[in-house]
Design a protein around this motif. Structure first.
Motif, PDB file in Angstrom:
ATOM      1  N   ILE A  68      -2.674 -38.372   6.256  1.00 26.57           N
ATOM      2  CA  ILE A  68      -3.640 -38.296   5.164  1.00 26.57           C
ATOM      3  C   ILE A  68      -3.396 -39.459   4.193  1.00 26.57           C
ATOM      4  CG2 ILE A  68      -2.180 -36.674   3.841  1.00 26.57           C
ATOM      5  CD1 ILE A  68      -4.793 -35.310   2.935  1.00 26.57           C
TER       6      ILE A  68
ATOM      7  N   CYS B 224       4.734 -22.602  -2.185  1.00 29.75           N
ATOM      8  CA  CYS B 224       4.372 -24.024  -2.144  1.00 29.75           C
ATOM      9  C   CYS B 224       5.582 -24.915  -2.432  1.00 29.75           C
ATOM     10  CB  CYS B 224       3.305 -24.337  -3.186  1.00 29.75           C
ATOM     11  SG  CYS B 224       2.103 -23.034  -3.447  1.00 29.75           S
TER      12      CYS B 224
ATOM     13  N   GLN C 117      -6.074 -24.295   1.769  1.00 31.56           N
ATOM     14  CA  GLN C 117      -5.338 -23.026   1.664  1.00 31.56           C
ATOM     15  C   GLN C 117      -5.729 -22.078   2.796  1.00 31.56           C
ATOM     16  OE1 GLN C 117      -2.919 -22.119  -0.855  1.00 31.56           O
ATOM     17  NE2 GLN C 117      -3.002 -24.337  -1.004  1.00 31.56           N
TER      18      GLN C 117
ATOM     19  N   GLU D  91      -3.503 -30.720   8.975  1.00 31.00           N
ATOM     20  CA  GLU D  91      -2.586 -31.432   9.877  1.00 31.00           C
ATOM     21  C   GLU D  91      -2.990 -32.891  10.005  1.00 31.00           C
ATOM     22  OE1 GLU D  91      -2.797 -29.850  13.859  1.00 31.00           O
ATOM     23  OE2 GLU D  91      -4.970 -30.026  13.931  1.00 31.00           O
ATOM     24  N   GLY D  92      -2.056 -33.681  10.452  1.00 32.37           N
ATOM     25  CA  GLY D  92      -2.333 -35.100  10.695  1.00 32.37           C
ATOM     26  C   GLY D  92      -2.135 -35.953   9.457  1.00 32.37           C
TER      27      GLY D  92
ATOM     28  N   ILE E 295       8.822 -31.694   3.513  1.00 31.40           N
ATOM     29  CA  ILE E 295       7.688 -31.583   4.431  1.00 31.40           C
ATOM     30  C   ILE E 295       6.378 -31.986   3.760  1.00 31.40           C
ATOM     31  CG2 ILE E 295       6.358 -30.010   5.897  1.00 31.40           C
ATOM     32  CD1 ILE E 295       8.811 -28.319   6.238  1.00 31.40           C
TER      33      ILE E 295
ATOM     34  N   SER F   1      -1.844 -36.756  -7.095  1.00 27.98           N
ATOM     35  CA  SER F   1      -2.616 -36.798  -5.854  1.00 27.98           C
ATOM     36  C   SER F   1      -4.101 -36.683  -6.157  1.00 27.98           C
ATOM     37  CB  SER F   1      -2.193 -35.647  -4.943  1.00 27.98           C
ATOM     38  OG  SER F   1      -3.203 -35.393  -3.983  1.00 27.98           O
TER      39      SER F   1
ATOM     40  N   ALA G 296       5.488 -31.970   9.727  1.00 35.06           N
ATOM     41  CA  ALA G 296       4.925 -30.727  10.270  1.00 35.06           C
ATOM     42  C   ALA G 296       3.657 -30.451   9.500  1.00 35.06           C
ATOM     43  CB  ALA G 296       5.920 -29.581  10.076  1.00 35.06           C
TER      44      ALA G 296
ATOM     45  N   MET H  22       0.660 -28.353   7.405  1.00 43.90           N
ATOM     46  CA  MET H  22       0.681 -27.250   6.441  1.00 43.90           C
ATOM     47  C   MET H  22      -0.115 -26.104   7.063  1.00 43.90           C
ATOM     48  SD  MET H  22      -0.609 -27.064   2.512  1.00 43.90           S
ATOM     49  CE  MET H  22      -1.282 -25.526   1.879  1.00 43.90           C
TER      50      MET H  22
ATOM     51  N   PRO I 240       3.629 -33.542   1.002  1.00 39.57           N
ATOM     52  CA  PRO I 240       3.460 -34.734   0.160  1.00 39.57           C
ATOM     53  C   PRO I 240       3.399 -34.357  -1.317  1.00 39.57           C
ATOM     54  CG  PRO I 240       1.376 -34.154   1.195  1.00 39.57           C
ATOM     55  CD  PRO I 240       2.393 -33.181   1.715  1.00 39.57           C
ATOM     56  N   THR I 241       3.384 -35.374  -2.142  1.00 39.54           N
ATOM     57  CA  THR I 241       3.372 -35.132  -3.585  1.00 39.54           C
ATOM     58  C   THR I 241       2.039 -34.514  -4.029  1.00 39.54           C
ATOM     59  OG1 THR I 241       3.634 -36.135  -5.754  1.00 39.54           O
ATOM     60  CG2 THR I 241       2.551 -37.475  -4.096  1.00 39.54           C
TER      61      THR I 241
ATOM     62  N   PRO J  67       2.786 -36.226   7.839  1.00 39.81           N
ATOM     63  CA  PRO J  67       3.708 -35.103   7.625  1.00 39.81           C
ATOM     64  C   PRO J  67       4.542 -34.824   8.883  1.00 39.81           C
ATOM     65  CG  PRO J  67       1.487 -34.278   7.983  1.00 39.81           C
ATOM     66  CD  PRO J  67       1.390 -35.767   7.962  1.00 39.81           C
TER      67      PRO J  67
ATOM     68  N   CYS K 192       7.907 -26.693   0.230  1.00 39.26           N
ATOM     69  CA  CYS K 192       7.499 -27.933   0.904  1.00 39.26           C
ATOM     70  C   CYS K 192       7.131 -29.035  -0.083  1.00 39.26           C
ATOM     71  CB  CYS K 192       6.332 -27.667   1.835  1.00 39.26           C
ATOM     72  SG  CYS K 192       6.722 -26.499   3.144  1.00 39.26           S
ATOM     73  N   HIS K 193       6.541 -28.648  -1.215  1.00 42.35           N
ATOM     74  CA  HIS K 193       6.040 -29.678  -2.134  1.00 42.35           C
ATOM     75  C   HIS K 193       7.000 -29.957  -3.286  1.00 42.35           C
ATOM     76  CE1 HIS K 193       2.090 -30.152  -0.294  1.00 42.35           C
ATOM     77  NE2 HIS K 193       2.044 -28.830  -0.148  1.00 42.35           N
TER      78      HIS K 193
HETATM   79  C1  HEC Z   1       5.243 -25.322   5.123  1.00 46.80           C
HETATM   80  C2  HEC Z   1       5.176 -26.300   4.097  1.00 46.80           C
HETATM   81  C3  HEC Z   1       4.059 -26.218   3.090  1.00 46.80           C
HETATM   82  C4  HEC Z   1       3.774 -25.181   2.244  1.00 46.80           C
HETATM   83  C5  HEC Z   1       4.479 -23.840   2.132  1.00 46.80           C
HETATM   84  C6  HEC Z   1       2.670 -25.603   1.462  1.00 46.80           C
HETATM   85  N1  HEC Z   1       2.284 -26.859   1.835  1.00 46.80           N
HETATM   86 FE1  HEC Z   1       0.759 -27.940   1.041  1.00 46.80          FE
HETATM   87  N2  HEC Z   1       1.074 -29.391   2.412  1.00 46.80           N
HETATM   88  C7  HEC Z   1       2.079 -29.416   3.347  1.00 46.80           C
HETATM   89  C8  HEC Z   1       1.909 -30.573   4.189  1.00 46.80           C
HETATM   90  C9  HEC Z   1       2.826 -30.963   5.336  1.00 46.80           C
HETATM   91  C10 HEC Z   1       0.775 -31.249   3.736  1.00 46.80           C
HETATM   92  C11 HEC Z   1       0.164 -32.507   4.333  1.00 46.80           C
HETATM   93  C12 HEC Z   1      -0.598 -32.107   5.573  1.00 46.80           C
HETATM   94  C13 HEC Z   1      -1.278 -33.272   6.241  1.00 46.80           C
HETATM   95  O1  HEC Z   1      -1.433 -34.313   5.619  1.00 46.80           O
HETATM   96  O2  HEC Z   1      -1.660 -33.112   7.405  1.00 46.80           O
HETATM   97  C14 HEC Z   1       0.279 -30.474   2.619  1.00 46.80           C
HETATM   98  C15 HEC Z   1      -0.828 -30.851   1.875  1.00 46.80           C
HETATM   99  C16 HEC Z   1      -1.235 -30.223   0.729  1.00 46.80           C
HETATM  100  C17 HEC Z   1      -2.284 -30.703  -0.140  1.00 46.80           C
HETATM  101  C18 HEC Z   1      -3.100 -31.967   0.034  1.00 46.80           C
HETATM  102  C19 HEC Z   1      -2.246 -33.207  -0.035  1.00 46.80           C
HETATM  103  C20 HEC Z   1      -1.676 -33.457  -1.415  1.00 46.80           C
HETATM  104  O3  HEC Z   1      -0.446 -33.634  -1.503  1.00 46.80           O
HETATM  105  O4  HEC Z   1      -2.404 -33.481  -2.394  1.00 46.80           O
HETATM  106  C21 HEC Z   1      -2.373 -29.788  -1.154  1.00 46.80           C
HETATM  107  C22 HEC Z   1      -3.308 -29.862  -2.332  1.00 46.80           C
HETATM  108  C23 HEC Z   1      -1.409 -28.747  -0.913  1.00 46.80           C
HETATM  109  N3  HEC Z   1      -0.732 -29.035   0.244  1.00 46.80           N
HETATM  110  C24 HEC Z   1      -1.225 -27.636  -1.719  1.00 46.80           C
HETATM  111  C25 HEC Z   1      -0.354 -26.582  -1.416  1.00 46.80           C
HETATM  112  C26 HEC Z   1      -0.260 -25.364  -2.187  1.00 46.80           C
HETATM  113  C27 HEC Z   1      -1.006 -25.081  -3.465  1.00 46.80           C
HETATM  114  C28 HEC Z   1       0.654 -24.566  -1.558  1.00 46.80           C
HETATM  115  C29 HEC Z   1       1.084 -23.153  -1.905  1.00 46.80           C
HETATM  116  C30 HEC Z   1       0.058 -22.180  -2.129  1.00 46.80           C
HETATM  117  C31 HEC Z   1       1.132 -25.303  -0.402  1.00 46.80           C
HETATM  118  N4  HEC Z   1       0.497 -26.506  -0.352  1.00 46.80           N
HETATM  119  C32 HEC Z   1       2.084 -24.835   0.465  1.00 46.80           C
HETATM  120  C33 HEC Z   1       3.072 -28.479   3.482  1.00 46.80           C
HETATM  121  C34 HEC Z   1       3.107 -27.259   2.828  1.00 46.80           C
END
Ligand code: HEC
Length: 267
Positions: free
Chosen positions: A200, A158, A192, A197-198, A171, A178, A211, A213, A173-174, A209, A161-162
């Protein structure tokens, strides 16, 4: 007066002249053959064509070798494969692959088995999942948070990207502050399992974004529960733990198209 061809002397001379001219042609042809370069001497055009042929062949062989000669027969075990074994292996690979989700509803043929199956698919009961959410002030096992952190920085990747402190990255968001992170647990689990996508809505702004997730459904129920519990209780966030049972209840989501904001419960 008789014609000259009846003259034996004329006939004799004509014969030798003809033979001489014939021989001369032979000698000229031989000379051309000897000096034109087709003997042992290399012909630059043919050389160039041959070099190109060998080059192409080497490239084809290298590509085939790269594609076929080595296969991972099981996780971490790579073996060299005799050519006649390649096709069964490719077939097994295809068979072992999960059917890819139809990316867009328009791609489903009306009246097809896929469409009927989709219509009969049990709707996931997100309310039942969220009803199991423990109380927000219930104590959380520190070992669970540790496991979640390990997943955040390790298997779940995670942080890539985060950001390592959840403040958002190139890539993603925070996660800090959130409303999605501290909101309904079913949203987080489905993100998960299916990806997101798209654009938010997040903290009063629209996040678009660069790209999407991708789904991270390779994680176990326990790992997903741990990492979600971790993000809900880190970076200044405070919310209930997530239970592996809740993840398990939503496993049927795996393989479905990526979620959009509209598919989620508003936090
Ligand atoms: C490849 C990059 C990538 C990885 C790896 C990734 N994320 Fe994300 N995540 C994103 C993106 C881009 C968005 C926003 C997608 C959208 O708005 O369409 C997102 C959105 C989210 C959101 C909802 C928006 C928010 O910021 O509150 C959560 C919760 C989240 N991810 C948790 C996780 C967790 C937990 C992991 C690891 C297990 C993870 N992500 C791994 C790219 C990633």
């Amino acid at each position: 007066m008789s014609s000259s061809s009846d003259n034996p002397f004329v006939r004799f001379t004509a014969f030798w002249w003809a033979l001489g001219v014939f021989m001369l042609f032979g000698v000229i042809l031989l000379a051309i053959k000897l000096f034109s370069g087709s003997g042992d001497r290399p012909n630059p055009l043919e050389e160039a064509a041959a070099a190109k042929r060998y080059e192409t062949r080497a490239a084809v062989e290298a590509a085939q070798k790269a594609a076929f000669a080595y296969k991972e027969v099981e996780k971490g075990k790579v073996v060299q494969v005799p050519p006649h074994d390649v096709f069964p292996l490719v077939g097994q690979g295809l068979l072992a692959e999960k059917p890819v989700a139809v990316a867009k509803p328009e791609q489903i043929v009306p009246g097809s088995d896929r469409q009927l199956a989709a219509a009969n698919e049990p709707k996931v009961d997100v309310a039942a999942v969220d009803a199991l959410t423990p109380a927000a002030d219930a104590p959380i096992d520190p070992a669970l948070l540790e496991a979640g952190k390990a997943q955040f920085m390790g298997g779940g990747t995670c942080f890539v990207c985060h950001g390592p402190t959840g403040e958002g990255g190139p890539i993603g968001p925070t996660l800090a502050g959130s409303e999605w992170v501290t909101g309904p647990v079913s949203n987080l689990i489905r993100i998960q399992l299916r990806g997101l996508e798209g654009p938010i809505q997040l903290k009063g702004a629209t996040y678009t974004p660069p790209a999407p997730m991708a789904a991270l459904a390779h994680q176990t129920d326990e790992q997903i529960a741990a990492v979600l519990t971790y993000i809900r209780n880190s970076f200044g966030n405070k919310a209930s733990a997530v239970l592996p049972e809740q993840v398990k209840m939503l496993r049927s989501e795996v393989g479905k198209p990526m979620l959009k904001e509209a598919d989620l419960i508003k936090p």
